[in-house]
Design an enzyme around this catalytic site. Structure first.
Site, PDB file in Angstrom:
ATOM      1  N   CYS A 113       0.818  -1.211   0.000  1.00  0.00           N
ATOM      2  CA  CYS A 113       0.000   0.000   0.000  1.00  0.00           C
ATOM      3  C   CYS A 113       0.855   1.267   0.000  1.00  0.00           C
ATOM      4  O   CYS A 113       1.552   1.550  -0.951  1.00  0.00           O
ATOM      5  CB  CYS A 113      -0.985  -0.053   1.168  1.00  0.00           C
ATOM      6  SG  CYS A 113      -2.452   0.966   0.955  1.00  0.00           S
ATOM      7  N   HIS A 114       0.807   2.062   1.074  1.00  0.00           N
ATOM      8  CA  HIS A 114       1.608   3.281   1.185  1.00  0.00           C
ATOM      9  C   HIS A 114       3.011   3.003   1.716  1.00  0.00           C
ATOM     10  O   HIS A 114       3.841   3.907   1.791  1.00  0.00           O
ATOM     11  CB  HIS A 114       0.918   4.291   2.112  1.00  0.00           C
ATOM     12  CG  HIS A 114      -0.315   4.906   1.539  1.00  0.00           C
ATOM     13  ND1 HIS A 114      -1.541   4.263   1.541  1.00  0.00           N
ATOM     14  CD2 HIS A 114      -0.519   6.108   0.945  1.00  0.00           C
ATOM     15  CE1 HIS A 114      -2.447   5.045   0.984  1.00  0.00           C
ATOM     16  NE2 HIS A 114      -1.860   6.167   0.603  1.00  0.00           N
TER      17      HIS A 114
END
Length: 187
Positions: A113-114
């Site tokens: 994800c991030h």
């Protein structure tokens, strides 16, 4: 419970704002495969996890501060996402140095994800192919990396995924990569 990761020690680096499912599911997967997982953070005590970046979820006790450990203490590294988690990590010199050293050691790293924001800050994505949450992709490209839109991508010792929907495939691939213990030193 399989024994694929028996005897392996996995560092899980996270801070306040970590997306809970991106923390708990990979940790569950490596533990079920026999690994020991330790939660590292930039401060002691506990970290606050989130659901969907905005809803407070559970807190998790920190096993050790990242400033007090060495890459040599672990066989693999997990970097969960959540918007504010990697933003906090990339502002901490000890966390960035640990991630940089870990990637350069050639030991396997799983990131979702991030999470790649911390890899970008550590300057270890140049020449690598990764996937991530869409808003992180420009940062990866600007740091010299290549981005693809796939559930999971393995490039050398880095395994990356896009979002919580990819967790089943990510967790399976992380266990495989951590079991192989690939040594792809980048220095």
């Amino acid at each position: 419970m399989s024994a694929e990761l028996n005897g392996r020690r996995v560092a899980v680096l996270a801070a306040d704002g970590v997306e809970q499912v991106e923390l708990t599911e990979p940790v569950k997967a490596v533990r079920e495969a026999g690994a020991t997982a330790e939660l590292l953070s930039i401060k002691g005590g506990a970290i606050q996890a989130m659901n969907h970046d905005v809803e407070k979820a559970d807190t998790f006790p920190v096993d050790k501060q990242v400033s007090a450990v060495s890459v040599d203490d672990y066989d693999a590294l997990l970097l969960p996402g959540g918007t504010t988690n990697p933003d906090k990590l990339r502002m901490d010199a000890s966390a960035v140095a640990f991630v940089k050293s870990f990637v350069e050691s050639g030991k396997p790293v799983g990131v979702i994800c991030h999470g790649p924001w911390t890899l970008v800050e550590a300057d270890v994505v140049r020449g690598r192919t990764l996937t991530s949450w869409p808003s992180v992709r420009t940062d990866i490209r600007n740091a010299g990396g290549r981005v693809v839109d796939q559930e999971v991508v393995v490039d050398g010792n880095i395994t990356s995924s896009r979002n919580p929907d990819d967790l089943p495939v990510f967790c399976k691939e992380v266990v495989t990569q951590f079991a192989e213990g690939r040594q792809h030193a980048t220095t």
